[in-house]
Design an enzyme around this catalytic site. Structure first.
Site, PDB file in Angstrom:
ATOM      1  N   ASN A 259       0.839  -1.197   0.000  1.00  0.00           N
ATOM      2  CA  ASN A 259       0.000   0.000   0.000  1.00  0.00           C
ATOM      3  C   ASN A 259       0.873   1.245   0.000  1.00  0.00           C
ATOM      4  O   ASN A 259       2.096   1.142   0.059  1.00  0.00           O
ATOM      5  CB  ASN A 259      -0.981  -0.025   1.181  1.00  0.00           C
ATOM      6  CG  ASN A 259      -0.251  -0.023   2.514  1.00  0.00           C
ATOM      7  OD1 ASN A 259       0.449   0.924   2.836  1.00  0.00           O
ATOM      8  ND2 ASN A 259      -0.387  -1.115   3.269  1.00  0.00           N
TER       9      ASN A 259
ATOM     10  N   PHE B 141      -4.890   3.960  14.299  1.00  0.00           N
ATOM     11  CA  PHE B 141      -5.090   4.954  13.244  1.00  0.00           C
ATOM     12  C   PHE B 141      -6.156   4.423  12.302  1.00  0.00           C
ATOM     13  O   PHE B 141      -6.304   3.202  12.149  1.00  0.00           O
ATOM     14  CB  PHE B 141      -3.790   5.185  12.457  1.00  0.00           C
ATOM     15  CG  PHE B 141      -2.901   6.222  13.087  1.00  0.00           C
ATOM     16  CD1 PHE B 141      -2.202   5.932  14.245  1.00  0.00           C
ATOM     17  CD2 PHE B 141      -2.779   7.486  12.529  1.00  0.00           C
ATOM     18  CE1 PHE B 141      -1.386   6.881  14.843  1.00  0.00           C
ATOM     19  CE2 PHE B 141      -1.971   8.442  13.120  1.00  0.00           C
ATOM     20  CZ  PHE B 141      -1.272   8.143  14.271  1.00  0.00           C
TER      21      PHE B 141
ATOM     22  N   LYS C  31     -14.376   1.431  14.791  1.00  0.00           N
ATOM     23  CA  LYS C  31     -13.102   0.724  15.053  1.00  0.00           C
ATOM     24  C   LYS C  31     -12.700   0.832  16.514  1.00  0.00           C
ATOM     25  O   LYS C  31     -12.147  -0.115  17.091  1.00  0.00           O
ATOM     26  CB  LYS C  31     -11.991   1.290  14.167  1.00  0.00           C
ATOM     27  CG  LYS C  31     -12.007   0.671  12.802  1.00  0.00           C
ATOM     28  CD  LYS C  31     -11.011   1.254  11.853  1.00  0.00           C
ATOM     29  CE  LYS C  31     -11.456   0.904  10.439  1.00  0.00           C
ATOM     30  NZ  LYS C  31     -10.713   1.566   9.413  1.00  0.00           N
TER      31      LYS C  31
ATOM     32  N   LYS D 121     -12.353  -2.833  18.130  1.00  0.00           N
ATOM     33  CA  LYS D 121     -11.010  -3.309  18.513  1.00  0.00           C
ATOM     34  C   LYS D 121     -10.742  -3.116  20.003  1.00  0.00           C
ATOM     35  O   LYS D 121      -9.646  -3.434  20.471  1.00  0.00           O
ATOM     36  CB  LYS D 121      -9.948  -2.584  17.689  1.00  0.00           C
ATOM     37  CG  LYS D 121     -10.066  -2.830  16.183  1.00  0.00           C
ATOM     38  CD  LYS D 121      -8.871  -2.289  15.412  1.00  0.00           C
ATOM     39  CE  LYS D 121      -9.145  -2.323  13.911  1.00  0.00           C
ATOM     40  NZ  LYS D 121      -8.006  -2.767  13.121  1.00  0.00           N
TER      41      LYS D 121
HETATM   42  O1  C5P Z   1      -9.272  -2.016  10.524  1.00  0.00           O
HETATM   43  P1  C5P Z   1      -8.265  -1.084   9.991  1.00  0.00           P
HETATM   44  O2  C5P Z   1      -7.195  -1.750   9.173  1.00  0.00           O
HETATM   45  O3  C5P Z   1      -8.796   0.129   9.282  1.00  0.00           O
HETATM   46  O4  C5P Z   1      -7.549  -0.487  11.327  1.00  0.00           O
HETATM   47  C1  C5P Z   1      -6.490   0.375  11.292  1.00  0.00           C
HETATM   48  C2  C5P Z   1      -5.729   0.270  12.566  1.00  0.00           C
HETATM   49  O5  C5P Z   1      -5.515  -1.094  12.925  1.00  0.00           O
HETATM   50  C3  C5P Z   1      -4.345   0.855  12.440  1.00  0.00           C
HETATM   51  O6  C5P Z   1      -3.981   1.363  13.704  1.00  0.00           O
HETATM   52  C4  C5P Z   1      -3.495  -0.326  12.052  1.00  0.00           C
HETATM   53  O7  C5P Z   1      -2.137  -0.163  12.428  1.00  0.00           O
HETATM   54  C5  C5P Z   1      -4.154  -1.442  12.822  1.00  0.00           C
HETATM   55  N1  C5P Z   1      -4.100  -2.755  12.130  1.00  0.00           N
HETATM   56  C6  C5P Z   1      -3.373  -3.804  12.684  1.00  0.00           C
HETATM   57  N2  C5P Z   1      -3.364  -5.021  12.069  1.00  0.00           N
HETATM   58  C7  C5P Z   1      -4.052  -5.229  10.947  1.00  0.00           C
HETATM   59  C8  C5P Z   1      -4.808  -4.190  10.381  1.00  0.00           C
HETATM   60  C9  C5P Z   1      -4.806  -2.960  10.999  1.00  0.00           C
HETATM   61  O8  C5P Z   1      -2.723  -3.587  13.711  1.00  0.00           O
HETATM   62  N3  C5P Z   1      -4.023  -6.412  10.367  1.00  0.00           N
END
Ligand code: C5P
Length: 432
Positions: free
Chosen positions: A229, A342, A356, A360
């Site tokens: 990305n 984030f 979120k 989470k």
């Molecule tokens: O669910 P989403 O990917 O949008 O969430 C973003 C947040 O979750 C960010 O803080 C990112 O660092 C964390 N993240 C993570 N592991 C993942 C996906 C996202 O720690 N597999």
């Protein structure tokens, strides 16, 4: 552990990350004015360089009567500037360049005359002009006869500088070159260096361990291709640097990015989400605050080809499987640190961020709209920060500035939660 997770079991090396001076790698502009104490400036330059700072000296005409520019040039390793209207000097590094170069300005010794000129915003020599043009933190270390220090005009001028955010360091009390005794001695160079270090740390996270993730992850398809990305890692690196400034011990787990490691930060490089997960779970023990700024890939190719995939006619279908959610995993631990996520969104920023935060079970989330030169790859960002029962909008700014504001908020909420937890535990122990 995967081969590309760079970890060190050399504990001496780890100690060095965190005991390095806050001045390491900083650009310090040292202004010297016309006081007998200017002889101490030579020693001061030496101490600043030993602390890892680059030093450039600007002297007033009066200072050059007490100590030679050649001495300071030899000790600082750079030509000494003193003339505002010297075409040769201005062509090399003029007053604006010097002002931009400096991470901090220290004027030591600062005479009563210099302090008065600074209060009045004079820019009639190189040193005052640089100070006026400089946006970096500034400090003055006064040195003068005790009666001059106690004169109401000086008292008023010093208070004015302090009100404007200029740090006044000293003076010390003791015997003076003129035979008097009292306040007005320049502080010793080692003491000045310690005070200057304080310009680079707010101390709001002193004693805290902070773990930060940053950058993208890459999920390999074959030896030459990956899913990735656009994250540059700039925000996460700025957060790590801001946490150091706040006095924390910081470990940064970085995906593949082209950024240099902030001073005093212990960095661990990873490539894939699963490597990041291993590094985070390894580093999270004993961590007080976890800030997940990485753009972790949500999916990875189910099968990774050992050799380069060949073109074939028609479509290629990739089967993807979910990556672990590192942030949710950390937040779900029994002794979870204060967790900050984030959320980069293209629409419904607030709604998605709030969802979120709940889903989470994290303590705080910093959300931003991506696009319009904001967010990914850009130097600027704007954040909306949410926590249970509150939110703050951090307006568009450089990521370095925004990171400092975010770390201030994190520190505030972290201490709030910590204090509440302590009160709850105390009540639980209360037999009444
Ligand atoms: O669910 P989403 O990917 O949008 O969430 C973003 C947040 O979750 C960010 O803080 C990112 O660092 C964390 N993240 C993570 N592991 C993942 C996906 C996202 O720690 N597999």
């Amino acid at each position: 552990m995967p081969a590309c997770v760079v970890m060190s079991d050399n504990t001496d090396l780890l100690v060095n990350y965190f005991t390095m001076s806050y001045l390491s790698g900083k650009n310090i502009l040292l202004g010297i004015t016309g006081s007998i104490a200017a002889y101490k400036s030579a020693e001061l330059v030496r101490h600043l360089r030993e602390a890892g700072a680059s030093v450039r000296v600007v002297m007033t005409a009066g200072a050059a009567e007490f100590i030679t520019p050649l001495t300071l040039q030899a000790l600082s390793g750079h030509p000494v500037s003193s003339d505002l209207l010297d075409p040769a000097a201005e062509a090399a590094m003029g007053h604006i360049e010097l002002a931009r170069w400096a991470d901090a300005v220290l004027v030591a010794p600062a005479t009563a005359n210099f302090i008065a000129r600074r209060v009045h915003g004079r820019g009639d020599d190189l040193l005052t002009a640089v100070c006026l043009a400089c946006e970096a933190p500034q400090a003055v270390a006064p040195a003068m006869n005790q009666s001059m220090w106690e004169d109401p005009a000086t008292t008023h001028n010093v208070a004015t500088l302090q009100e404007r955010g200029i740090r006044v360091i000293g003076p010390a009390v003791g015997s003076q070159a003129c035979g008097d005794s009292g306040p007005g001695r320049l502080l010793e160079p080692e003491v000045l260096v310690r005070h200057l270090e304080n310009l680079f740390t707010t101390g709001i996270l002193a004693g805290c361990r902070v773990l930060v993730t940053a950058g993208p992850t890459r999920e390999p398809l074959d030896p030459v291709r990956y899913l990735g990305n656009r994250s540059s890692g700039k925000m996460g690196f700025a957060v790590a640097a801001a946490a150091v400034e706040a006095g924390a011990e910081v470990t940064l787990i970085a995906g593949p990015v082209a950024l240099s490691t902030p001073q005093r930060v212990k960095r661990i490089d990873v490539v894939t989400a699963r490597e990041m997960q291993v590094a985070v779970l390894d580093g999270v023990k004993g961590t007080d605050i976890f800030i997940a700024a990485a753009a972790v890939a949500d999916y990875r190719p189910r099968d990774v080809s050992g050799c380069k995939l060949k073109k074939s006619a028609g479509k290629l279908t990739l089967e993807l499987e979910r990556n672990p959610d590192i942030l949710a995993m950390v937040a779900g631990r029994e002794k979870a640190p204060f967790t900050v996520g984030f959320a980069a969104e293209t629409e419904s920023v607030e709604l998605n961020a709030q969802q979120k935060l709940q889903a989470k079970s994290i303590d705080m989330i910093a959300a931003n709209q991506v696009g319009e030169n904001l967010g990914f790859e850009a130097d600027d960002n704007a954040l909306q920060v949410f926590w249970d029962g509150g939110s703050v909008q951090l307006e568009r700014a450089r990521k370095t500035r925004l990171a400092r504001q975010l770390v201030e908020l994190v520190a505030e909420r972290y201490h709030h939660k910590h204090d509440n937890d302590t009160v709850i535990k105390l009540h639980a122990k209360d037999p009444a």
